[in-house]
Design a protein around this motif. Structure first.
Motif, PDB file in Angstrom:
ATOM      1  N   VAL A  18       0.835  -1.204   0.000  1.00  8.27           N
ATOM      2  CA  VAL A  18       0.000   0.000   0.000  1.00  8.27           C
ATOM      3  C   VAL A  18       0.867   1.250   0.000  1.00  8.27           C
ATOM      4  O   VAL A  18       0.612   2.221  -0.733  1.00  8.27           O
ATOM      5  CB  VAL A  18      -0.957  -0.012   1.215  1.00  8.27           C
ATOM      6  CG1 VAL A  18      -1.663   1.333   1.353  1.00  8.27           C
ATOM      7  CG2 VAL A  18      -1.976  -1.136   1.079  1.00  8.27           C
ATOM      8  N   ALA A  19       1.914   1.253   0.823  1.00 11.29           N
ATOM      9  CA  ALA A  19       2.816   2.406   0.863  1.00 11.29           C
ATOM     10  C   ALA A  19       3.508   2.602  -0.481  1.00 11.29           C
ATOM     11  O   ALA A  19       3.710   3.744  -0.927  1.00 11.29           O
ATOM     12  CB  ALA A  19       3.843   2.216   1.975  1.00 11.29           C
ATOM     13  N   PHE A  20       3.868   1.504  -1.137  1.00  9.48           N
ATOM     14  CA  PHE A  20       4.485   1.611  -2.460  1.00  9.48           C
ATOM     15  C   PHE A  20       3.545   2.272  -3.458  1.00  9.48           C
ATOM     16  O   PHE A  20       3.936   3.175  -4.215  1.00  9.48           O
ATOM     17  CB  PHE A  20       4.879   0.214  -2.960  1.00  9.48           C
ATOM     18  CG  PHE A  20       5.180   0.169  -4.430  1.00  9.48           C
ATOM     19  CD1 PHE A  20       6.381   0.664  -4.927  1.00  9.48           C
ATOM     20  CD2 PHE A  20       4.262  -0.350  -5.331  1.00  9.48           C
ATOM     21  CE1 PHE A  20       6.663   0.641  -6.284  1.00  9.48           C
ATOM     22  CE2 PHE A  20       4.533  -0.380  -6.684  1.00  9.48           C
ATOM     23  CZ  PHE A  20       5.730   0.115  -7.167  1.00  9.48           C
ATOM     24  N   GLY A  21       2.279   1.847  -3.456  1.00 11.26           N
ATOM     25  CA  GLY A  21       1.317   2.459  -4.368  1.00 11.26           C
ATOM     26  C   GLY A  21       1.094   3.928  -4.073  1.00 11.26           C
ATOM     27  O   GLY A  21       0.988   4.757  -4.995  1.00 11.26           O
ATOM     28  N   TRP A  22       1.070   4.287  -2.788  1.00 12.68           N
ATOM     29  CA  TRP A  22       0.902   5.680  -2.375  1.00 12.68           C
ATOM     30  C   TRP A  22       2.065   6.520  -2.891  1.00 12.68           C
ATOM     31  O   TRP A  22       1.880   7.571  -3.512  1.00 12.68           O
ATOM     32  CB  TRP A  22       0.833   5.723  -0.853  1.00 12.68           C
ATOM     33  CG  TRP A  22       0.479   7.058  -0.249  1.00 12.68           C
ATOM     34  CD1 TRP A  22       0.616   8.284  -0.816  1.00 12.68           C
ATOM     35  CD2 TRP A  22      -0.073   7.280   1.053  1.00 12.68           C
ATOM     36  NE1 TRP A  22       0.208   9.275   0.040  1.00 12.68           N
ATOM     37  CE2 TRP A  22      -0.221   8.683   1.198  1.00 12.68           C
ATOM     38  CE3 TRP A  22      -0.433   6.454   2.105  1.00 12.68           C
ATOM     39  CZ2 TRP A  22      -0.719   9.252   2.374  1.00 12.68           C
ATOM     40  CZ3 TRP A  22      -0.931   7.030   3.260  1.00 12.68           C
ATOM     41  CH2 TRP A  22      -1.082   8.400   3.383  1.00 12.68           C
ATOM     42  N   ALA A  23       3.286   6.046  -2.636  1.00 13.99           N
ATOM     43  CA  ALA A  23       4.462   6.823  -3.033  1.00 13.99           C
ATOM     44  C   ALA A  23       4.622   6.879  -4.545  1.00 13.99           C
ATOM     45  O   ALA A  23       5.021   7.922  -5.100  1.00 13.99           O
ATOM     46  CB  ALA A  23       5.717   6.217  -2.401  1.00 13.99           C
ATOM     47  N   ALA A  24       4.331   5.773  -5.220  1.00 14.02           N
ATOM     48  CA  ALA A  24       4.515   5.729  -6.669  1.00 14.02           C
ATOM     49  C   ALA A  24       3.598   6.706  -7.392  1.00 14.02           C
ATOM     50  O   ALA A  24       3.886   7.105  -8.536  1.00 14.02           O
ATOM     51  CB  ALA A  24       4.279   4.310  -7.181  1.00 14.02           C
ATOM     52  N   ALA A  42      10.931   6.849  -2.171  1.00  8.87           N
ATOM     53  CA  ALA A  42      10.141   6.072  -1.224  1.00  8.87           C
ATOM     54  C   ALA A  42       9.543   4.835  -1.879  1.00  8.87           C
ATOM     55  O   ALA A  42       9.482   3.763  -1.258  1.00  8.87           O
ATOM     56  CB  ALA A  42       9.034   6.937  -0.631  1.00  8.87           C
ATOM     57  N   ALA A  43       9.083   4.956  -3.119  1.00  8.95           N
ATOM     58  CA  ALA A  43       8.507   3.797  -3.801  1.00  8.95           C
ATOM     59  C   ALA A  43       9.531   2.674  -3.906  1.00  8.95           C
ATOM     60  O   ALA A  43       9.206   1.500  -3.692  1.00  8.95           O
ATOM     61  CB  ALA A  43       8.007   4.205  -5.188  1.00  8.95           C
ATOM     62  N   ALA A  44      10.783   3.022  -4.223  1.00  7.23           N
ATOM     63  CA  ALA A  44      11.835   2.000  -4.299  1.00  7.23           C
ATOM     64  C   ALA A  44      12.068   1.363  -2.935  1.00  7.23           C
ATOM     65  O   ALA A  44      12.228   0.140  -2.814  1.00  7.23           O
ATOM     66  CB  ALA A  44      13.125   2.625  -4.827  1.00  7.23           C
ATOM     67  N   GLY A  45      12.071   2.190  -1.864  1.00  5.62           N
ATOM     68  CA  GLY A  45      12.271   1.644  -0.528  1.00  5.62           C
ATOM     69  C   GLY A  45      11.146   0.737  -0.087  1.00  5.62           C
ATOM     70  O   GLY A  45      11.380  -0.333   0.494  1.00  5.62           O
ATOM     71  N   TYR A  46       9.909   1.129  -0.347  1.00  5.09           N
ATOM     72  CA  TYR A  46       8.766   0.295   0.033  1.00  5.09           C
ATOM     73  C   TYR A  46       8.740  -1.007  -0.770  1.00  5.09           C
ATOM     74  O   TYR A  46       8.385  -2.065  -0.231  1.00  5.09           O
ATOM     75  CB  TYR A  46       7.468   1.065  -0.193  1.00  5.09           C
ATOM     76  CG  TYR A  46       7.310   2.275   0.685  1.00  5.09           C
ATOM     77  CD1 TYR A  46       7.728   2.258   2.014  1.00  5.09           C
ATOM     78  CD2 TYR A  46       6.728   3.446   0.191  1.00  5.09           C
ATOM     79  CE1 TYR A  46       7.576   3.376   2.818  1.00  5.09           C
ATOM     80  CE2 TYR A  46       6.566   4.573   0.995  1.00  5.09           C
ATOM     81  CZ  TYR A  46       6.996   4.531   2.307  1.00  5.09           C
ATOM     82  OH  TYR A  46       6.845   5.637   3.100  1.00  5.09           O
ATOM     83  N   LEU A  47       9.102  -0.939  -2.041  1.00  2.00           N
ATOM     84  CA  LEU A  47       9.126  -2.157  -2.848  1.00  2.00           C
ATOM     85  C   LEU A  47      10.181  -3.129  -2.332  1.00  2.00           C
ATOM     86  O   LEU A  47       9.929  -4.334  -2.222  1.00  2.00           O
ATOM     87  CB  LEU A  47       9.400  -1.797  -4.311  1.00  2.00           C
ATOM     88  CG  LEU A  47       9.402  -2.970  -5.307  1.00  2.00           C
ATOM     89  CD1 LEU A  47       8.046  -3.671  -5.310  1.00  2.00           C
ATOM     90  CD2 LEU A  47       9.749  -2.477  -6.704  1.00  2.00           C
ATOM     91  N   LEU A  48      11.356  -2.596  -1.982  1.00  2.00           N
ATOM     92  CA  LEU A  48      12.400  -3.453  -1.423  1.00  2.00           C
ATOM     93  C   LEU A  48      11.950  -4.044  -0.093  1.00  2.00           C
ATOM     94  O   LEU A  48      12.192  -5.225   0.187  1.00  2.00           O
ATOM     95  CB  LEU A  48      13.682  -2.650  -1.247  1.00  2.00           C
ATOM     96  CG  LEU A  48      14.879  -3.398  -0.635  1.00  2.00           C
ATOM     97  CD1 LEU A  48      15.243  -4.610  -1.486  1.00  2.00           C
ATOM     98  CD2 LEU A  48      16.075  -2.459  -0.488  1.00  2.00           C
TER      99      LEU A  48
END
Length: 428
Positions: A18-24, A42-48
């Motif tokens: 969810v955080a990845f989708g928010w940041a992306a 942030a999207a890269a960090g949440y995906l990792l």
């Protein structure tokens, strides 16, 4: 919610996704460069972090995922923006307020020429701009050290540390290593979440207010009226949105330490706030009223950029009648929360934090001008109060008392306190 239900891998993995989708979404929809930078990192960090959570369902796995999220959502974008001197306009406002405070003893310009020259904060916020005023910006390292975002974050985490320490002081023993690790992992996850990470990286303006309110509630829960009043005064000197916390803290103190302690705390908070506001009131009363009260409510000379489509703003856009309707609903919501404090006062930290979060959420939703980012404050109040309650509890002592047939005695922070042992022959 039971700790075991949210501390499982599927929940953490879903949170990362969810955080990845928010940041992306930020690089695609935001018009602010600082938001796009944050969203990309942030999207890269949440995906990792989501990938890491596919590993074994252990505390160490969650800790590594939190580190990945913190690196992508906080460390990397904050370092990039600090080095390049990029920030939201709030940072420049705080730093200008600090400079004006050193030059004129008031952070308000007499005749602001644009919305960027308006200071919509109370004088206490200018203190966070003093490092920039003192250090200047001649050298890159000095420029970074004087950035107001760093000092806003320092106040937040300093207050959370002090609040946890105050609550733990009545526990009667050091926390177990496992409980301490779980607390810091959860706190890291909260910090890495978009709710905290985005404002921390791009502006930081609401972080010190959040920390001081958490600290004032924690001190009140420990029955420390003077210290709680000082923390409350610090919050009330930053933004007038902290003022609804005063009756909540007083209601909690009445239960924890008695009416006299609550009155003493209120007097300390009032005196501290008055001392912080007095220079501005004496030296620039009209600019202070226009910039601190009229501007944020949409009644000033300039239009506030806080224009998220929340109910209060939508009503205010309908014209004068809509604006008065929004203010009426806002007052009604505040009155309802005040009545609840009288009829059912909070008795421990979580209850008080929930009541304050409810009141602030109503205020932010029904105010004639506001933005979604303001809701980060209620979220932190609700989440942190539960994290620190679990961390400062003493489950071993509670289990031993329950096994012995005695109900645990509650302490000032809702934690189990020791009581006299029952003699072998039974109670006498």
């Amino acid at each position: 919610m039971d700790h075991r239900s949210w501390n499982r891998r599927p929940v953490w993995t879903a949170g990362c996704v969810v955080a990845f989708g928010w940041a992306a979404a930020f690089p695609l929809v935001s018009t602010l460069e600082t938001h796009r930078v944050w969203g990309t990192c942030a999207a890269a960090g949440y995906l990792l972090a989501a990938v890491v959570m596919l590993g074994p369902d252990r505390e160490r796995t969650r800790a590594v995922a939190v580190c990945a999220a913190l690196a992508g959502a906080v460390a990397v974008p904050l370092a990039y923006l600090l080095v390049n001197g990029a920030a939201q306009s709030e940072v420049a406002v705080i730093e200008r307020a600090g400079r004006l405070l050193t030059q004129h003893a008031t952070p308000y310009l007499e005749h602001p020429g644009s919305v960027e020259e308006v200071t919509p904060y109370l004088p206490g916020m200018a203190l966070l701009g003093l490092p920039r005023a003192v250090l200047g910006a001649d050298h890159p390292v000095v420029r970074v050290l004087g950035d107001a975002r760093l000092w806003c974050a320092a106040v937040l985490f300093g207050c959370l540390w002090a609040g946890r320490r105050a609550l733990a002081s009545g526990r009667g023993g050091a926390p177990a290593n496992g409980a301490r690790r779980a607390y810091f992992t959860a706190l890291g996850a909260l910090t890495a979440s978009p709710v905290v990470a985005l404002p921390l990286v791009v502006s930081g303006v609401d972080l010190p207010l959040t920390g001081l309110l958490c600290l004032s509630l924690a001190l009140a829960a420990r029955g420390r009226p003077v210290a709680g009043g000082l923390a409350l005064a610090g919050a009330c000197a930053l933004k007038w949105t902290a003022w609804p916390a005063v009756p909540v803290v007083m209601a909690l103190l009445v239960h924890r330490a008695g009416p006299r302690a609550a009155v003493r705390s209120a007097l300390v908070a009032l005196a501290g706030t008055a001392a912080a506001l007095l220079p501005g009131l004496l030296l620039s009363p009209r600019p202070m009223a226009e910039q601190v009260l009229a501007f944020p409510t949409g009644r000033g000379e300039f239009t506030t950029p806080a224009g998220s489509p929340m109910p209060g703003r939508l009503l205010a856009d309908l014209g004068p009648a809509g604006w008065y309707a929004a203010v009426g609903l806002l007052l009604a919501g505040g009155l309802a929360v005040a009545v609840s404090l009288v009829l059912r006062p909070p008795r421990e930290l979580v209850g008080a934090a929930d009541r304050l979060a409810l009141g602030l959420s109503l205020a932010f939703l029904l105010a004639p001008a506001g933005r979604f980012g303001y809701l980060a404050l209620p979220v932190v109040l609700v989440v942190w109060s539960r994290l620190v309650r679990r961390d400062t509890a003493d489950p071993g002592r509670r289990r031993s008392r329950v096994a012995a047939g005695a109900a645990p005695v509650r302490g000032a922070a809702g934690t189990a306190l020791p009581s006299r042992p029952v003699p072998a022959g039974g109670p006498r």
